[in-house]
Design an enzyme around this catalytic site. Structure first.
Site, PDB file in Angstrom:
ATOM      1  N   TYR A  19      45.773  50.246  40.524  1.00 61.82           N
ATOM      2  CA  TYR A  19      45.614  49.198  39.514  1.00 61.82           C
ATOM      3  C   TYR A  19      44.537  48.196  39.933  1.00 61.82           C
ATOM      4  O   TYR A  19      43.627  47.882  39.157  1.00 61.82           O
ATOM      5  CB  TYR A  19      46.946  48.460  39.267  1.00 61.82           C
ATOM      6  CG  TYR A  19      46.727  47.247  38.403  1.00 61.82           C
ATOM      7  CD1 TYR A  19      46.441  47.383  37.046  1.00 61.82           C
ATOM      8  CD2 TYR A  19      46.720  45.966  38.954  1.00 61.82           C
ATOM      9  CE1 TYR A  19      46.158  46.277  36.258  1.00 61.82           C
ATOM     10  CE2 TYR A  19      46.445  44.858  38.173  1.00 61.82           C
ATOM     11  CZ  TYR A  19      46.168  45.010  36.827  1.00 61.82           C
ATOM     12  OH  TYR A  19      45.875  43.922  36.063  1.00 61.82           O
ATOM     13  N   SER A 101      44.299  33.738  35.742  1.00 64.17           N
ATOM     14  CA  SER A 101      44.505  34.670  34.631  1.00 64.17           C
ATOM     15  C   SER A 101      45.684  34.262  33.751  1.00 64.17           C
ATOM     16  O   SER A 101      46.677  33.721  34.238  1.00 64.17           O
ATOM     17  CB  SER A 101      44.770  36.068  35.198  1.00 64.17           C
ATOM     18  OG  SER A 101      45.235  36.940  34.187  1.00 64.17           O
ATOM     19  N   TYR A 125      43.863  35.064  27.302  1.00 64.13           N
ATOM     20  CA  TYR A 125      43.982  36.161  26.344  1.00 64.13           C
ATOM     21  C   TYR A 125      44.791  35.588  25.201  1.00 64.13           C
ATOM     22  O   TYR A 125      45.847  34.979  25.436  1.00 64.13           O
ATOM     23  CB  TYR A 125      44.789  37.321  26.934  1.00 64.13           C
ATOM     24  CG  TYR A 125      44.072  38.204  27.914  1.00 64.13           C
ATOM     25  CD1 TYR A 125      42.869  38.822  27.600  1.00 64.13           C
ATOM     26  CD2 TYR A 125      44.643  38.463  29.155  1.00 64.13           C
ATOM     27  CE1 TYR A 125      42.244  39.672  28.510  1.00 64.13           C
ATOM     28  CE2 TYR A 125      44.020  39.320  30.065  1.00 64.13           C
ATOM     29  CZ  TYR A 125      42.823  39.911  29.729  1.00 64.13           C
ATOM     30  OH  TYR A 125      42.207  40.749  30.622  1.00 64.13           O
ATOM     31  N   THR A 151      38.624  35.618  27.329  1.00 64.53           N
ATOM     32  CA  THR A 151      38.164  36.990  27.609  1.00 64.53           C
ATOM     33  C   THR A 151      38.148  37.786  26.315  1.00 64.53           C
ATOM     34  O   THR A 151      39.167  37.890  25.621  1.00 64.53           O
ATOM     35  CB  THR A 151      39.083  37.643  28.653  1.00 64.53           C
ATOM     36  OG1 THR A 151      38.974  36.883  29.853  1.00 64.53           O
ATOM     37  CG2 THR A 151      38.671  39.080  28.943  1.00 64.53           C
ATOM     38  N   LYS A 221      34.107  35.127  28.117  1.00 64.88           N
ATOM     39  CA  LYS A 221      33.962  36.100  29.215  1.00 64.88           C
ATOM     40  C   LYS A 221      33.989  37.523  28.664  1.00 64.88           C
ATOM     41  O   LYS A 221      34.912  37.886  27.923  1.00 64.88           O
ATOM     42  CB  LYS A 221      35.107  35.917  30.215  1.00 64.88           C
ATOM     43  CG  LYS A 221      35.137  36.946  31.349  1.00 64.88           C
ATOM     44  CD  LYS A 221      36.179  36.570  32.383  1.00 64.88           C
ATOM     45  CE  LYS A 221      36.233  37.519  33.559  1.00 64.88           C
ATOM     46  NZ  LYS A 221      36.960  38.766  33.263  1.00 64.88           N
ATOM     47  N   HIS A 245      34.335  43.328  32.815  1.00 66.17           N
ATOM     48  CA  HIS A 245      35.729  43.356  33.267  1.00 66.17           C
ATOM     49  C   HIS A 245      35.855  44.211  34.539  1.00 66.17           C
ATOM     50  O   HIS A 245      36.847  44.925  34.734  1.00 66.17           O
ATOM     51  CB  HIS A 245      36.626  43.909  32.145  1.00 66.17           C
ATOM     52  CG  HIS A 245      37.979  43.280  32.055  1.00 66.17           C
ATOM     53  ND1 HIS A 245      38.368  42.461  31.020  1.00 66.17           N
ATOM     54  CD2 HIS A 245      39.060  43.353  32.868  1.00 66.17           C
ATOM     55  CE1 HIS A 245      39.621  42.074  31.188  1.00 66.17           C
ATOM     56  NE2 HIS A 245      40.063  42.599  32.304  1.00 66.17           N
ATOM     57  N   ARG A 248      36.588  47.996  34.003  1.00 64.05           N
ATOM     58  CA  ARG A 248      37.962  48.396  33.666  1.00 64.05           C
ATOM     59  C   ARG A 248      38.176  48.576  32.175  1.00 64.05           C
ATOM     60  O   ARG A 248      39.251  48.975  31.749  1.00 64.05           O
ATOM     61  CB  ARG A 248      38.944  47.328  34.175  1.00 64.05           C
ATOM     62  CG  ARG A 248      38.856  47.139  35.670  1.00 64.05           C
ATOM     63  CD  ARG A 248      39.526  45.858  36.123  1.00 64.05           C
ATOM     64  NE  ARG A 248      40.968  45.871  36.022  1.00 64.05           N
ATOM     65  CZ  ARG A 248      41.782  46.448  36.893  1.00 64.05           C
ATOM     66  NH1 ARG A 248      41.278  47.095  37.918  1.00 64.05           N
ATOM     67  NH2 ARG A 248      43.084  46.390  36.743  1.00 64.05           N
ATOM     68  N   GLY A 277      31.076  41.133  38.576  1.00 64.25           N
ATOM     69  CA  GLY A 277      31.022  42.590  38.591  1.00 64.25           C
ATOM     70  C   GLY A 277      30.173  43.093  39.744  1.00 64.25           C
ATOM     71  O   GLY A 277      28.942  43.004  39.704  1.00 64.25           O
ATOM     72  N   GLY A 278      30.840  43.582  40.780  1.00 67.21           N
ATOM     73  CA  GLY A 278      30.123  44.258  41.851  1.00 67.21           C
ATOM     74  C   GLY A 278      29.397  43.357  42.833  1.00 67.21           C
ATOM     75  O   GLY A 278      28.598  43.846  43.635  1.00 67.21           O
TER      76      GLY A 278
HETATM   77  C1  FMN Z   1      43.038  44.063  39.174  1.00 73.27           C
HETATM   78  C2  FMN Z   1      42.192  43.282  38.228  1.00 73.27           C
HETATM   79  C3  FMN Z   1      42.804  42.501  37.269  1.00 73.27           C
HETATM   80  C4  FMN Z   1      42.024  41.735  36.407  1.00 73.27           C
HETATM   81  N1  FMN Z   1      42.655  40.914  35.518  1.00 73.27           N
HETATM   82  C5  FMN Z   1      41.908  40.181  34.676  1.00 73.27           C
HETATM   83  C6  FMN Z   1      42.529  39.282  33.769  1.00 73.27           C
HETATM   84  O1  FMN Z   1      43.746  39.138  33.754  1.00 73.27           O
HETATM   85  N2  FMN Z   1      41.733  38.603  32.922  1.00 73.27           N
HETATM   86  C7  FMN Z   1      40.357  38.722  32.924  1.00 73.27           C
HETATM   87  O2  FMN Z   1      39.683  38.090  32.141  1.00 73.27           O
HETATM   88  N3  FMN Z   1      39.751  39.547  33.795  1.00 73.27           N
HETATM   89  C8  FMN Z   1      40.491  40.267  34.667  1.00 73.27           C
HETATM   90  N4  FMN Z   1      39.858  41.080  35.558  1.00 73.27           N
HETATM   91  C9  FMN Z   1      38.385  41.133  35.606  1.00 73.27           C
HETATM   92  C10 FMN Z   1      37.824  40.099  36.592  1.00 73.27           C
HETATM   93  O3  FMN Z   1      37.992  38.804  36.107  1.00 73.27           O
HETATM   94  C11 FMN Z   1      36.323  40.306  36.836  1.00 73.27           C
HETATM   95  O4  FMN Z   1      35.654  40.373  35.601  1.00 73.27           O
HETATM   96  C12 FMN Z   1      35.997  41.544  37.666  1.00 73.27           C
HETATM   97  O5  FMN Z   1      37.010  41.803  38.616  1.00 73.27           O
HETATM   98  C13 FMN Z   1      34.673  41.349  38.379  1.00 73.27           C
HETATM   99  O6  FMN Z   1      34.318  42.482  39.086  1.00 73.27           O
HETATM  100  P1  FMN Z   1      34.568  42.672  40.670  1.00 73.27           P
HETATM  101  O7  FMN Z   1      36.007  42.980  40.831  1.00 73.27           O
HETATM  102  O8  FMN Z   1      33.667  43.818  40.990  1.00 73.27           O
HETATM  103  O9  FMN Z   1      34.151  41.387  41.368  1.00 73.27           O
HETATM  104  C14 FMN Z   1      40.624  41.821  36.467  1.00 73.27           C
HETATM  105  C15 FMN Z   1      40.015  42.590  37.447  1.00 73.27           C
HETATM  106  C16 FMN Z   1      40.766  43.301  38.339  1.00 73.27           C
HETATM  107  C17 FMN Z   1      40.083  44.111  39.407  1.00 73.27           C
END
Ligand code: FMN
Length: 349
Positions: A19, A101, A125, A151, A221, A245, A248, A277-278
């Site tokens: 996850y 979050s 959300y 988001t 976002k 995201h 994802r 992201g990354g």
């Molecule tokens: C396990 C996980 C859960 C996440 N949950 C949320 C969330 O609840 N709301 C949201 O806007 N983004 C969520 N994200 C996205 C992150 O805010 C972010 O955009 C992303 O992790 C950035 O990429 P990185 O992990 O490569 O730094 C989630 C990301 C991950 C990895």
């Protein structure tokens, strides 16, 4: 910092690791997010005459130790028993912003009470049940959260195949206050069920009403095009977060660095631009700022830190990134983030 990833994976059970560290479908975008930063090359200037370098920056009118913020990530008490509170302590100690979050396992008011003084934004959300959305937002703003980050890249949950294979579910009894309020129950739910609680049909008009009503800056976002970035600022957003995201949601969507320049150009100074992201190295942060971002956010790296050593692990991850960014500034011939510009970066041939 990459050394944290295998250690974190060892510490989580397989469904949780899938996850937290997985992406959508074939994980093309997940891989591309990191690969794309390394397709940029830095153009250093020499003999700049500096002997002191600082990483402090301003985001939404307030200072941070470095333009490196903590992205919203759901369910942090699955990673560490202190969850969001440990994350908030680490972000406050690093003197940076944590974005909390909607799917946090701790209420915004509890985080604020446990960690007074930290700068925080609330990621929203919109639930189908407007009362749930409103109550969460009111609580966050009342607890001193400085901005709402809406988001918009998840009208439906992405196809996370690692989760489908492991059957990942939120454990019964793990408090996710927003989900419990929307379901009026504490039963175990899948990620798909969670997304089904959200309102899929939001419009720019809804965003405009929210921005006008909520009294704090609103960021959007999940923007990946100049067209949407322009619409965001024209509908009252204080800025955008260029994000897919973390790979994802829509697999094969473009890497965030590849969207950044057109977004910066479309916003044209009318709002702030953040990117996530990354981001795994201080040089990635330098590239992002050189292309016009105000700051970056990190998601998984903060979770690696949390899994490996709780608050101390997150502090270490944030400090490593800040130190690397400071070194990148020095070697680029800049004394501060504000000196970075497009002349410092080009595409790799
Ligand atoms: C396990 C996980 C859960 C996440 N949950 C949320 C969330 O609840 N709301 C949201 O806007 N983004 C969520 N994200 C996205 C992150 O805010 C972010 O955009 C992303 O992790 C950035 O990429 P990185 O992990 O490569 O730094 C989630 C990301 C991950 C990895």
């Amino acid at each position: 910092m990459a050394d944290f990833e295998p250690l974190a994976t060892e510490r989580l059970d397989a469904p949780a690791a899938g996850y937290f560290f997985g992406g959508a479908c074939d994980e093309v975008t997940l891989a591309e997010n990191t690969a794309a930063w390394s397709r940029r090359r830095l153009r250093p200037r020499v003999l700049a005459g500096y002997k002191d370098w600082g990483t402090r920056a301003t985001v939404l009118g307030g200072e941070v130790s470095a333009p490196i913020l903590v992205a919203p990530v759901a369910y942090q008490r699955l990673v560490d028993e202190a969850g969001e509170i440990a994350m908030a302590r680490a972000a406050a100690a690093a003197d940076t912003v944590m974005c909390v979050s909607t799917l946090a396992t701790t209420l915004p008011g509890e985080i604020a009470a446990a960690v007074p003084g930290g700068r925080r934004w609330f990621q929203l959300y919109s639930f189908r049940d407007e009362g749930v959305t409103r109550a969460l937002m009111d609580e966050a703003i009342g607890a001193g959260f400085e901005a709402i980050v809406v988001t918009v890249d998840a009208p439906r949950g992405g196809r996370r195949e690692r989760d489908l294979r492991t059957g990942f579910k939120l454990p019964e009894g793990l408090g996710v206050p927003a989900v419990q309020a929307a379901l009026k129950s504490e039963r175990a739910v899948t990620i798909e069920e969670t997304f089904a609680l959200m309102e899929p049909a939001l419009t720019w008009g809804d965003l405009e009403r929210l921005a006008a009503a909520c009294g704090v800056p609103v960021l959007i976002k999940g923007v990946l095009t100049g067209e949407d970035a322009a619409l965001a600022v024209e509908h009252g957003a204080a800025g955008v977060v260029v994000s897919n995201h973390g790979g994802r949601q829509l697999d094969c969507s473009l890497a965030t660095v590849d969207a950044l320049e057109e977004v910066v150009d479309a916003v044209a100074g009318r709002g702030s631009v953040f990117v996530d992201g990354g981001i795994r190295r201080g040089t990635d942060v330098a590239i992002a700022l050189a292309l016009g971002a105000d700051a970056v956010l990190v998601g998984r790296p903060a979770i690696w830190g949390l899994a490996v050593a709780g608050e101390a692990g997150v502090r270490r991850v944030l400090e490593l990134l800040r130190e690397e960014f400071e070194l990148a500034l020095a070697l680029l011939g800049c004394s501060s983030p504000a000196e970075l510009g497009r002349a410092h970066v080009q595409r790799a041939s």
